[in-house]
Design a protein around this motif. Structure first.
Motif, PDB file in Angstrom:
ATOM      1  N   ASP A  32      36.854 -31.491 -39.546  1.00  0.00           N
ATOM      2  CA  ASP A  32      35.503 -32.178 -39.410  1.00  0.00           C
ATOM      3  C   ASP A  32      34.685 -31.422 -40.186  1.00  0.00           C
ATOM      4  O   ASP A  32      33.572 -31.765 -40.907  1.00  0.00           O
ATOM      5  CB  ASP A  32      35.077 -32.274 -37.944  1.00  0.00           C
ATOM      6  N   GLU A  33      34.663 -29.780 -40.080  1.00  0.00           N
ATOM      7  CA  GLU A  33      33.865 -28.922 -40.653  1.00  0.00           C
ATOM      8  C   GLU A  33      33.854 -29.023 -42.176  1.00  0.00           C
ATOM      9  O   GLU A  33      33.187 -28.768 -42.900  1.00  0.00           O
ATOM     10  CB  GLU A  33      34.286 -27.343 -40.248  1.00  0.00           C
ATOM     11  N   HIS A  34      35.087 -28.922 -42.753  1.00  0.00           N
ATOM     12  CA  HIS A  34      35.443 -29.216 -43.999  1.00  0.00           C
ATOM     13  C   HIS A  34      34.892 -30.510 -44.543  1.00  0.00           C
ATOM     14  O   HIS A  34      34.242 -30.498 -45.543  1.00  0.00           O
ATOM     15  CB  HIS A  34      36.988 -29.056 -44.326  1.00  0.00           C
ATOM     16  N   GLU A  35      35.007 -31.423 -43.839  1.00  0.00           N
ATOM     17  CA  GLU A  35      34.629 -32.925 -44.388  1.00  0.00           C
ATOM     18  C   GLU A  35      32.830 -32.684 -44.376  1.00  0.00           C
ATOM     19  O   GLU A  35      32.042 -33.382 -45.460  1.00  0.00           O
ATOM     20  CB  GLU A  35      35.027 -33.892 -43.485  1.00  0.00           C
ATOM     21  N   ALA A  36      32.305 -32.001 -43.453  1.00  0.00           N
ATOM     22  CA  ALA A  36      30.798 -31.992 -43.447  1.00  0.00           C
ATOM     23  C   ALA A  36      30.378 -31.169 -44.566  1.00  0.00           C
ATOM     24  O   ALA A  36      29.553 -31.560 -45.251  1.00  0.00           O
ATOM     25  CB  ALA A  36      30.419 -31.341 -42.065  1.00  0.00           C
ATOM     26  N   SER A  37      31.261 -30.243 -44.901  1.00  0.00           N
ATOM     27  CA  SER A  37      30.717 -29.085 -46.033  1.00  0.00           C
ATOM     28  C   SER A  37      30.844 -29.831 -47.448  1.00  0.00           C
ATOM     29  O   SER A  37      29.823 -29.770 -48.302  1.00  0.00           O
ATOM     30  CB  SER A  37      31.663 -27.816 -45.928  1.00  0.00           C
ATOM     31  N   ARG A  38      31.750 -30.859 -47.631  1.00  0.00           N
ATOM     32  CA  ARG A  38      32.116 -31.651 -48.760  1.00  0.00           C
ATOM     33  C   ARG A  38      30.577 -32.331 -48.908  1.00  0.00           C
ATOM     34  O   ARG A  38      30.240 -32.589 -49.886  1.00  0.00           O
ATOM     35  CB  ARG A  38      33.116 -32.347 -48.579  1.00  0.00           C
ATOM     36  N   LEU A  39      30.223 -33.311 -47.649  1.00  0.00           N
ATOM     37  CA  LEU A  39      29.249 -33.772 -47.881  1.00  0.00           C
ATOM     38  C   LEU A  39      27.862 -33.462 -48.077  1.00  0.00           C
ATOM     39  O   LEU A  39      27.119 -33.762 -49.136  1.00  0.00           O
ATOM     40  CB  LEU A  39      29.029 -34.795 -46.557  1.00  0.00           C
ATOM     41  N   ILE A  40      27.671 -31.953 -47.507  1.00  0.00           N
ATOM     42  CA  ILE A  40      26.534 -31.169 -47.978  1.00  0.00           C
ATOM     43  C   ILE A  40      26.521 -30.937 -49.198  1.00  0.00           C
ATOM     44  O   ILE A  40      25.543 -30.816 -49.951  1.00  0.00           O
ATOM     45  CB  ILE A  40      26.348 -29.965 -47.015  1.00  0.00           C
ATOM     46  N   ASN A  41      27.831 -30.600 -49.887  1.00  0.00           N
ATOM     47  CA  ASN A  41      27.874 -30.192 -51.216  1.00  0.00           C
ATOM     48  C   ASN A  41      27.554 -31.272 -51.988  1.00  0.00           C
ATOM     49  O   ASN A  41      26.787 -30.962 -53.151  1.00  0.00           O
ATOM     50  CB  ASN A  41      29.480 -29.649 -51.635  1.00  0.00           C
ATOM     51  N   LYS A  42      27.939 -32.656 -51.727  1.00  0.00           N
ATOM     52  CA  LYS A  42      27.552 -33.586 -52.735  1.00  0.00           C
ATOM     53  C   LYS A  42      26.118 -33.751 -52.502  1.00  0.00           C
ATOM     54  O   LYS A  42      25.634 -34.154 -53.629  1.00  0.00           O
ATOM     55  CB  LYS A  42      28.132 -34.880 -51.994  1.00  0.00           C
ATOM     56  N   ILE A  43      25.418 -33.794 -51.553  1.00  0.00           N
ATOM     57  CA  ILE A  43      24.034 -33.790 -51.464  1.00  0.00           C
ATOM     58  C   ILE A  43      23.390 -32.853 -52.208  1.00  0.00           C
ATOM     59  O   ILE A  43      22.360 -33.437 -52.840  1.00  0.00           O
ATOM     60  CB  ILE A  43      23.287 -33.971 -49.979  1.00  0.00           C
ATOM     61  N   GLU A  44      23.611 -31.726 -52.023  1.00  0.00           N
ATOM     62  CA  GLU A  44      23.138 -30.490 -52.885  1.00  0.00           C
ATOM     63  C   GLU A  44      23.153 -30.767 -54.427  1.00  0.00           C
ATOM     64  O   GLU A  44      22.518 -30.389 -55.263  1.00  0.00           O
ATOM     65  CB  GLU A  44      23.637 -29.254 -52.464  1.00  0.00           C
ATOM     66  N   ASP A  45      24.424 -31.319 -54.766  1.00  0.00           N
ATOM     67  CA  ASP A  45      24.796 -31.506 -56.233  1.00  0.00           C
ATOM     68  C   ASP A  45      23.855 -32.747 -56.553  1.00  0.00           C
ATOM     69  O   ASP A  45      23.397 -32.579 -57.923  1.00  0.00           O
ATOM     70  CB  ASP A  45      26.263 -31.892 -56.445  1.00  0.00           C
ATOM     71  N   ALA A  46      23.571 -33.742 -55.798  1.00  0.00           N
ATOM     72  CA  ALA A  46      22.777 -34.818 -56.270  1.00  0.00           C
ATOM     73  C   ALA A  46      21.345 -34.228 -56.586  1.00  0.00           C
ATOM     74  O   ALA A  46      20.622 -34.843 -57.498  1.00  0.00           O
ATOM     75  CB  ALA A  46      23.037 -35.930 -55.367  1.00  0.00           C
TER      76      ALA A  46
END
Length: 91
Positions: free
Chosen positions: A63-77
């Motif tokens: 869950d922590e890994h999936e959340a960090s992937r989402l945060i990275n996508k948001i930051e990249d956008a």
């Protein structure tokens, strides 16, 4: 970021079979251990607790890994948006 491929049925079967074999061997080891019943009970409770916490730890880490992937996508956008606004002609 590449999408995660689903697991194959063979891999899923392997994981179930290996878990069941490990649990059966642990149970047999406790059952045939030359010790009193209360020691065997303690070992069985410890084994069940360890297995349960291993599942909880794995789920938490996933869950922590999936959340960090989402945060990275948001930051990249957000970075892309800023670059698009700051650098004319950038696609």
């Amino acid at each position: 970021m590449t999408p995660q491929m689903p697991h194959t049925p063979a891999w899923k079967t392997f994981t179930y079979v290996s878990f069941l074999c490990a649990a059966a061997m642990l149970g047999a080891g406790i059952a045939f251990m030359p010790a009193d019943i209360w020691i065997k009970g303690y070992m069985a409770m410890a084994a069940v607790f360890t297995i349960g916490t291993a599942f909880t730890l794995a789920k938490t880490l996933r869950d922590e890994h999936e959340a960090s992937r989402l945060i990275n996508k948001i930051e990249d956008a957000a970075t892309e948006r800023v670059l698009r606004e700051a650098v004319p002609g950038r696609i």
